[in-house]
Scaffold this motif. Sequence first.
Motif, short mmCIF file in Angstrom:
data_model
loop_
_atom_site.label_atom_id
_atom_site.label_comp_id
_atom_site.label_asym_id
_atom_site.label_seq_id
_atom_site.Cartn_x
_atom_site.Cartn_y
_atom_site.Cartn_z
N ASP A 1 0.83 -1.21 0.00
CA ASP A 1 0.00 0.00 0.00
C ASP A 1 0.86 1.26 0.00
O ASP A 1 0.77 2.07 0.90
CB ASP A 1 -0.97 -0.01 1.19
N ILE A 2 1.68 1.41 -1.03
CA ILE A 2 2.55 2.57 -1.07
C ILE A 2 1.79 3.81 -1.55
O ILE A 2 1.90 4.87 -0.97
CB ILE A 2 3.81 2.27 -1.92
N ASN A 3 0.94 3.66 -2.58
CA ASN A 3 0.01 4.71 -3.02
C ASN A 3 0.63 6.10 -3.19
O ASN A 3 0.18 7.06 -2.58
CB ASN A 3 -1.17 4.84 -2.04
N ILE A 4 1.66 6.20 -4.01
CA ILE A 4 2.22 7.52 -4.32
C ILE A 4 1.41 8.11 -5.47
O ILE A 4 1.10 7.40 -6.44
CB ILE A 4 3.70 7.38 -4.71
N ASP A 5 1.02 9.39 -5.36
CA ASP A 5 0.27 9.96 -6.47
C ASP A 5 1.22 10.46 -7.56
O ASP A 5 2.15 11.21 -7.31
CB ASP A 5 -0.70 11.06 -6.00
N VAL A 6 0.95 9.98 -8.78
CA VAL A 6 1.85 10.26 -9.90
C VAL A 6 1.04 10.81 -11.06
O VAL A 6 -0.18 10.71 -11.10
CB VAL A 6 2.57 8.98 -10.37
N ILE A 7 1.75 11.44 -12.03
CA ILE A 7 1.09 11.85 -13.26
C ILE A 7 1.84 11.29 -14.46
O ILE A 7 3.05 11.12 -14.42
CB ILE A 7 0.98 13.39 -13.38
N ILE A 8 1.07 10.98 -15.50
CA ILE A 8 1.67 10.55 -16.77
C ILE A 8 1.87 11.81 -17.58
O ILE A 8 0.93 12.58 -17.80
CB ILE A 8 0.75 9.55 -17.49
N GLU A 9 3.10 12.04 -18.05
CA GLU A 9 3.51 13.40 -18.25
C GLU A 9 2.85 14.24 -19.34
O GLU A 9 2.27 15.25 -19.01
CB GLU A 9 5.01 13.56 -18.33
N THR B 1 6.25 12.29 -10.20
CA THR B 1 5.39 12.49 -9.03
C THR B 1 4.54 13.74 -9.22
O THR B 1 4.93 14.69 -9.88
CB THR B 1 6.22 12.66 -7.77
N ARG B 2 3.37 13.73 -8.58
CA ARG B 2 2.45 14.85 -8.73
C ARG B 2 2.75 15.94 -7.70
O ARG B 2 2.50 17.11 -7.93
CB ARG B 2 1.01 14.37 -8.54
N GLY B 3 3.26 15.52 -6.54
CA GLY B 3 3.59 16.51 -5.52
C GLY B 3 2.39 17.12 -4.85
O GLY B 3 2.45 18.24 -4.37
N GLY B 4 1.28 16.41 -4.81
CA GLY B 4 0.07 16.99 -4.24
C GLY B 4 0.03 16.90 -2.73
O GLY B 4 -0.45 17.80 -2.05
N SER B 5 0.56 15.80 -2.19
CA SER B 5 0.44 15.61 -0.74
C SER B 5 1.59 16.23 0.02
O SER B 5 1.65 16.13 1.24
CB SER B 5 0.33 14.12 -0.44
N GLY B 6 2.51 16.86 -0.68
CA GLY B 6 3.62 17.52 0.01
C GLY B 6 4.71 16.58 0.45
O GLY B 6 5.64 17.00 1.13
N ILE B 7 4.61 15.30 0.09
CA ILE B 7 5.65 14.35 0.47
C ILE B 7 6.81 14.45 -0.51
O ILE B 7 7.97 14.49 -0.12
CB ILE B 7 5.07 12.93 0.53
N VAL C 1 13.42 13.80 1.44
CA VAL C 1 12.82 15.11 1.16
C VAL C 1 12.29 15.70 2.44
O VAL C 1 11.53 15.06 3.16
CB VAL C 1 11.65 14.96 0.17
N LYS C 2 12.70 16.92 2.72
CA LYS C 2 12.14 17.61 3.88
C LYS C 2 11.35 18.80 3.37
O LYS C 2 11.91 19.70 2.76
CB LYS C 2 13.28 18.07 4.79
N ASN C 3 10.05 18.75 3.54
CA ASN C 3 9.19 19.84 3.08
C ASN C 3 9.07 20.87 4.19
O ASN C 3 8.53 20.59 5.25
CB ASN C 3 7.82 19.26 2.72
N LEU C 4 9.56 22.08 3.92
CA LEU C 4 9.59 23.09 4.98
C LEU C 4 8.20 23.67 5.24
O LEU C 4 7.98 24.33 6.24
CB LEU C 4 10.55 24.21 4.59
N MET C 5 7.26 23.43 4.32
CA MET C 5 5.93 24.02 4.49
C MET C 5 4.87 22.97 4.77
O MET C 5 3.69 23.24 4.65
CB MET C 5 5.55 24.79 3.22
N ILE C 6 5.30 21.75 5.13
CA ILE C 6 4.31 20.68 5.26
C ILE C 6 3.33 20.95 6.39
O ILE C 6 2.14 20.64 6.28
CB ILE C 6 5.03 19.32 5.46
#
Lengths: 171, 283
Positions: free
Chosen positions: B166-174, B211-217, B258-263
């Motif tokens: 159950d890794i479930n990373i949100d991705v986009i096909i470019e 990656t889509r980068g939606g969840s801030g991870i 990855v460290k998201n400073l605004m998470i």
Amino acid sequence: MNNLTKNIIRFFVFVVLQTLIFNQLEIGYGFHLMIHPLFIMLLPFEMGVISLMGLAFLMGIIIDIFSNTYGLHASSLVMMAYFRPIVFKFYGPREGYDPLKEPNVFDMGNRWFTFVFGVLLLIHHLWFFLIEIFQFNQLFFILQKTIFSAVPSFLICLLLQSFLIKKSKTK
Amino acid sequence: MRNLIAFLRRFQIFLIFALLQVISLVIYVQFLSFPRSQYLTTASNVTAKVLTWENDVTKHFDLSKNNYALQRENIRLRERLPEFMYTLSAGKVKIQDTVFKQQYTYIPGMVINSSVTRRNNYFTLNIGSKQGVKPNMGVFSDKGVVGIVHNTSEHYCVVKSVLTKDINIDVIIEPIHLSGILKWDGHDPRRGSIDGISNDLRIKKWSRIVTRGGSGIFPKGIPVGKVERIESIEGEPLWNVVVRYAEDYRTLQRVYVVKNLMIEEQHELEGLIPPDEEEDLLR
């Protein structure tokens, strides 16, 4: 060397072999070498089931900690330890086992060892992959993985015995 | 009472067997979703020490390959330096930039233990909470996405890799920005799949997946792999998109966390959304 020290040393040898060598070998194609069931197999004949299961649980948990499987190895080793006396009884000689002998391939002969250890290893591997994958529509994949891992594990266990065990002189 | 004791004595072997099974399976199920402590994972101090010794020997096996990969990454980054570019418009004016603010920083780490053949595969890294690693941070390598931090101790952490259930990373096909969820079926460590793409859309073979980068991870645009095959699922209006991963997880060594400073800001804001009861019922 008496039996107790021998088995304590064996415990650590099997844990180290499994975690630091066989866990790191990644062959692919679903091969997954597990040699630690051999330790449970080689414990003396007269050992009770409860102490067998206790040892199996301890060993399983240690291997789990090293491979991030959280109880999977423990569960399948306990399963194997539970079935060990049953399989032994089923295929045992009529007058019972000689307590001076050890359940290895040299003392008990090829046919006995292949049958008993083969069945126990299959039980162990089948339970392991059943719990790990846990999707019953993938039953074929589980069986495939079981066979692909059990056969090479069995062969390596045969080889290992010639390194780890002194042949008894009575023969 | 006597009957009960007689019963227990008669079935004591089976009862102890059942007890041990229940203990190990409960630990298994609990730790799979949420590890309560570090002690039963490779993030614990003793196991990680032992694995570090082991890694000290084996890390040299892939040394030249890894050096080459790092060198190539260096070249890619150097090419972006202003000194290496030819200025087309002479006489630029330098201004203090207030448009961009740093959102992501990266913590370098090394893999000291890994597996790829199990159903759920984890990597142990030699960085931990001392270096600022926390659970649910993203991890990637120079070639692509690696996973999400599962559990940390002081000096080590365990990463739940892309090769788990159950890794479930949100991705986009470019090229067309189709978004979906990355999954792994447990068969092949080089291939995964993307769920949730409706089959009225046309997808080109070998289009890039990032990656889509939606969840801030993860930041947006970290490569995941390429589309290798598109299969239709029987009875569902969805494609099963087979992905060939960009990274070969079998020989992975150097990674970045990855460290998201605004998470925290993002989570705080998203926590303000009132829970939708209908949506909960649908789940």
